[in-house]
Write a protein that holds these residues in place. Structure first.
Motif, mmCIF file in Angstrom:
data_model
loop_
_atom_site.group_PDB
_atom_site.id
_atom_site.type_symbol
_atom_site.label_atom_id
_atom_site.label_comp_id
_atom_site.label_asym_id
_atom_site.label_seq_id
_atom_site.Cartn_x
_atom_site.Cartn_y
_atom_site.Cartn_z
ATOM 1 N N SER A 31 27.739 9.484 43.418
ATOM 2 C CA SER A 31 27.430 8.406 42.483
ATOM 3 C C SER A 31 28.289 8.564 41.243
ATOM 4 N N CYS A 32 28.590 7.442 40.630
ATOM 5 C CA CYS A 32 29.344 7.445 39.373
ATOM 6 C C CYS A 32 28.622 6.489 38.431
ATOM 7 N N ALA A 33 27.980 7.063 37.429
ATOM 8 C CA ALA A 33 27.242 6.258 36.457
ATOM 9 C C ALA A 33 28.142 5.948 35.268
ATOM 10 N N ALA A 34 28.137 4.692 34.878
ATOM 11 C CA ALA A 34 28.996 4.256 33.783
ATOM 12 C C ALA A 34 28.168 3.830 32.587
ATOM 13 N N SER A 35 28.655 4.162 31.428
ATOM 14 C CA SER A 35 28.043 3.665 30.202
ATOM 15 C C SER A 35 28.907 2.535 29.661
#
Length: 126
Positions: A21-25
Motif C-alpha cells: 500500500s502507498c498512502a498519500a497525504s
C-alpha cells in the motif's frame, strides 16, 4: 505537494503473495498518476507498474505482467500493488511515486516522477 508512505512489505516464500500500500497525504492525490518501482541490491531502480489518475489506464513491466496488479482508491488517497506468484528475483525495495504525466512512456521512467516514498522491503525466499 504530496507525501507518500509505503507499507506491506515483508518476507514471503516463492509462490506467495503480498499487497503493498502507498498512502498519500495532500488533497491533490487524485490528480497524480502513480507508479511502483523497485531496486534490488547492486541494481538500478526499475519500473514495475503505473496507474493513471482515474485508474482506467494501467501499465506493467513485462517481468511482472500477469502476476502483479496495480490499483488505487482516490477516496482513501491510496494506491496498491497486489503481488502474486512471487519469485526470488522480485526481492527488492519497492517505492511508490507520483507524477502529473499521463502517457505510458513517461510513466515507465523514474525521472518522470516528482514525489517518492521511503520504500518498503520485499524479500522472497526460494
Amino acid at each position: 505537494q504530496v507525501q507518500l508512505a509505503e507499507s506491506g512489505g515483508g518476507l514471503v516464500q516463492a509462490g506467495g503473495s503480498l499487497r503493498l500500500s502507498c498512502a498519500a497525504s495532500g488533497r491533490t492525490f487524485s490528480r497524480y498518476a502513480m507508479g511502483w518501482f523497485r531496486q534490488a541490491p547492486g541494481k538500478e531502480r526499475e519500473f514495475v507498474a503505473a496507474i493513471t489518475w482515474s485508474g482506467v489506464g494501467t501499465y506493467y513491466a513485462d517481468s511482472v505482467k500477469g502476476r502483479f496488479t496495480i490499483s488505487r482508491d482516490n477516496a482513501k488517497n491510496t494506491v496498491y500493488l497486489q503481488m502474486n506468484s512471487l519469485k526470488p528475483e522480485d526481492t527488492a525495495i519497492y517505492y511508490c511515486a507520483g507524477t502529473l504525466y499521463v502517457d505510458s512512456i513517461r510513466l515507465s521512467r523514474s525521472t518522470s516522477y516528482d514525489y517518492w516514498g521511503q520504500g518498503t522491503q520485499v524479500t522472497v525466499s526460494s
